[in-house]
Enzyme design. Structure first.
Site, PDB file in Angstrom:
ATOM      1  N   GLY A   1       3.913   4.762  15.259  1.00 51.68           N
ATOM      2  CA  GLY A   1       5.250   5.119  15.745  1.00 51.68           C
ATOM      3  C   GLY A   1       5.310   5.818  17.092  1.00 51.68           C
TER       4      GLY A   1
ATOM      5  N   CYS B   1      11.101   2.724   7.875  1.00 42.98           N
ATOM      6  CA  CYS B   1       9.634   2.799   7.930  1.00 42.98           C
ATOM      7  C   CYS B   1       9.145   2.645   6.498  1.00 42.98           C
ATOM      8  CB  CYS B   1       9.191   4.145   8.503  1.00 42.98           C
ATOM      9  SG  CYS B   1       7.407   4.424   8.374  1.00 42.98           S
ATOM     10  N   THR B   2       8.133   1.795   6.312  1.00 43.86           N
ATOM     11  CA  THR B   2       7.679   1.504   4.944  1.00 43.86           C
ATOM     12  C   THR B   2       7.007   2.705   4.271  1.00 43.86           C
ATOM     13  OG1 THR B   2       5.716   0.496   5.926  1.00 43.86           O
ATOM     14  CG2 THR B   2       7.471  -1.001   5.197  1.00 43.86           C
ATOM     15  N   HIS B   3       6.615   3.699   5.075  1.00 45.75           N
ATOM     16  CA  HIS B   3       6.031   4.898   4.464  1.00 45.75           C
ATOM     17  C   HIS B   3       7.070   5.746   3.712  1.00 45.75           C
ATOM     18  CE1 HIS B   3       2.593   4.222   7.187  1.00 45.75           C
ATOM     19  NE2 HIS B   3       1.936   5.171   6.531  1.00 45.75           N
TER      20      HIS B   3
ATOM     21  N   CYS C   1       5.530  -3.582   7.884  1.00 44.39           N
ATOM     22  CA  CYS C   1       5.628  -2.496   8.858  1.00 44.39           C
ATOM     23  C   CYS C   1       6.867  -2.762   9.701  1.00 44.39           C
ATOM     24  CB  CYS C   1       4.359  -2.502   9.714  1.00 44.39           C
ATOM     25  SG  CYS C   1       4.406  -1.376  11.112  1.00 44.39           S
ATOM     26  N   ASN C   2       7.777  -1.807   9.734  1.00 46.70           N
ATOM     27  CA  ASN C   2       9.033  -2.014  10.461  1.00 46.70           C
ATOM     28  C   ASN C   2       8.835  -2.114  11.958  1.00 46.70           C
ATOM     29  OD1 ASN C   2      11.615  -1.602   8.593  1.00 46.70           O
ATOM     30  ND2 ASN C   2       9.907  -0.407   7.801  1.00 46.70           N
TER      31      ASN C   2
ATOM     32  N   GLU D   1       0.426  10.144   5.084  1.00 47.27           N
ATOM     33  CA  GLU D   1      -0.978   9.694   5.119  1.00 47.27           C
ATOM     34  C   GLU D   1      -1.908  10.804   4.618  1.00 47.27           C
ATOM     35  OE1 GLU D   1      -2.572   6.690   6.061  1.00 47.27           O
ATOM     36  OE2 GLU D   1      -0.594   5.761   6.059  1.00 47.27           O
TER      37      GLU D   1
ATOM     38  N   ASP E   1       0.144  -3.065   7.719  1.00 49.19           N
ATOM     39  CA  ASP E   1       0.882  -1.870   8.134  1.00 49.19           C
ATOM     40  C   ASP E   1      -0.123  -0.974   8.875  1.00 49.19           C
ATOM     41  OD1 ASP E   1       3.044   0.053   8.184  1.00 49.19           O
ATOM     42  OD2 ASP E   1       1.974   1.183   6.645  1.00 49.19           O
ATOM     43  N   SER E   2       0.379   0.119   9.436  1.00 47.51           N
ATOM     44  CA  SER E   2      -0.535   1.072  10.089  1.00 47.51           C
ATOM     45  C   SER E   2      -1.379   1.818   9.062  1.00 47.51           C
ATOM     46  CB  SER E   2       0.265   2.080  10.905  1.00 47.51           C
ATOM     47  OG  SER E   2       1.150   2.785  10.051  1.00 47.51           O
TER      48      SER E   2
HETATM   49  N1  DGL Z   1       4.950   2.088   8.206  1.00 49.72           N
HETATM   50  C1  DGL Z   1       5.208   1.680   9.540  1.00 49.72           C
HETATM   51  C2  DGL Z   1       6.615   1.205   9.770  1.00 49.72           C
HETATM   52  O1  DGL Z   1       7.226   0.744   8.840  1.00 49.72           O
HETATM   53  C3  DGL Z   1       4.539   2.403  10.679  1.00 49.72           C
HETATM   54  C4  DGL Z   1       4.489   3.882  10.610  1.00 49.72           C
HETATM   55  C5  DGL Z   1       3.619   4.511  11.674  1.00 49.72           C
HETATM   56  O2  DGL Z   1       2.423   4.285  11.672  1.00 49.72           O
HETATM   57  O3  DGL Z   1       4.158   5.223  12.530  1.00 49.72           O
HETATM   58  O4  DGL Z   1       7.128   1.229  10.865  1.00 49.72           O
END
Ligand code: DGL
Length: 287
Positions: free
Chosen positions: A49, A190-192, A79-80, A158, A16-17
């Protein structure tokens, strides 16, 4: 599915990021507590993103090669946006099987929604890729999809913020159009975002059901591992242990990641800056 300790110890590469992929990591640990995970968080380049889709695709291809080089026998794209930009061909050309997000979450949202009005909260890049809109419409052509880019969320998460005033204001802002459109279901695109579950539930006050695609990705990987045969397994010695690679050291990542997984991750971390060449070349070519 019940946690099973007799799955083969084939290392699962995950990326992921940043810390968002831990929502997938923790789902996988529920089902497969002993399977080693090789996690890469691109903390130097987070957030993804706001980046061009093709750059995110190059990061993903490079990261898959990196994780395979470290011993991963299967990849879970946690990561989506990376899942959205990799093509079918990219996945087929990888040296190991590659599983991603999006389809599982889209299917579950279609199953759960009673009125066919589905919200998607995601990064700007995922919304612009159209992946969730496409996958939901494919499963229910009559559905209405309200996809909202939420650029404030990832930097806040983050930075370790979960229920601050800034978080609550951003939740209110991003859920407003979804509630206005009459949606009864929202996908975490988004996984976050599951890190903000409490804040999002407070703002939606029971009006929305939240769907987390992480669970479906974890199940896909577990099913794959459970189906591996003797010959395919002979390459794996069981010597690889869980490691967390970051492209830049981050104290918040260590603190919040340990808290979330319920283990001290400090000793598992190694810093390896693997995508910087790609971003530097990109800047040179576009500057
Ligand atoms: N967690 C990531 C996703 O699911 C990326 C989020 C990001 O860095 O913008 O897309």
């Amino acid at each position: 599915m019940i946690p099973t300790d007799d799955l083969p110890l084939v290392p699962v590469g995950m990326f992921d990021s940043g810390i968002g992929g831990f929502t997938v990591f923790s789902e996988l640990r529920k089902h497969a507590p002993s399977v080693p995970v090789l996690y890469f968080g691109d903390t130097y380049h987070v957030p993804y993103g706001a980046r061009p889709l093709e750059q995110i695709r190059l990061f993903a291809l490079n990261t898959i090669d990196f994780l395979v080089g470290k011993g991963a026998g299967v990849i879970a794209i946690a990561c989506n946006v990376s899942s959205s930009v990799l093509t079918r061909e990219d996945r087929d050309n990888a040296q190991v099987p590659v599983f991603g997000l999006v389809t599982g979450g889209a299917q579950h949202a279609v199953n759960v929604s009673r009125n066919g009005r589905i919200g998607v909260i995601a990064t700007a890049a995922t919304v612009s890729s159209g992946s969730y809109q496409r996958e939901i419409k494919m499963r229910n052509p009559d559905s209405l999809v309200e996809a909202i880019p939420c650029p404030k969320f990832v930097p806040l998460i983050e930075a370790g913020e979960r229920d601050t005033l800034k978080v609550m204001d951003a939740c209110r802002e991003y859920l407003a159009p979804i509630l206005k459109a009459g949606c009864d279901t929202v996908v975490y695109g988004c996984t976050h975002y599951p890190f903000l579950e409490d804040a999002l539930c407070e703002i939606s006050d029971g009006r929305l059901t939240f769907v987390d695609p992480a669970a479906y990705l974890a199940i896909d990987v577990v099913n794959y591992l459970a189906g591996l045969s003797g010959a395919e397994l002979s390459k794996y010695t069981g010597n690889v242990e869980t490691r967390i690679y970051l492209s830049e050291q981050s104290e918040t990542f260590v603190e919040k990641g340990s808290e979330y997984l319920g283990i001290d991750i400090e000793a598992l971390i190694e810093v390896e800056n693997i995508n910087r060449e790609i971003s530097e070349k990109w800047e040179e070519n576009s500057g």
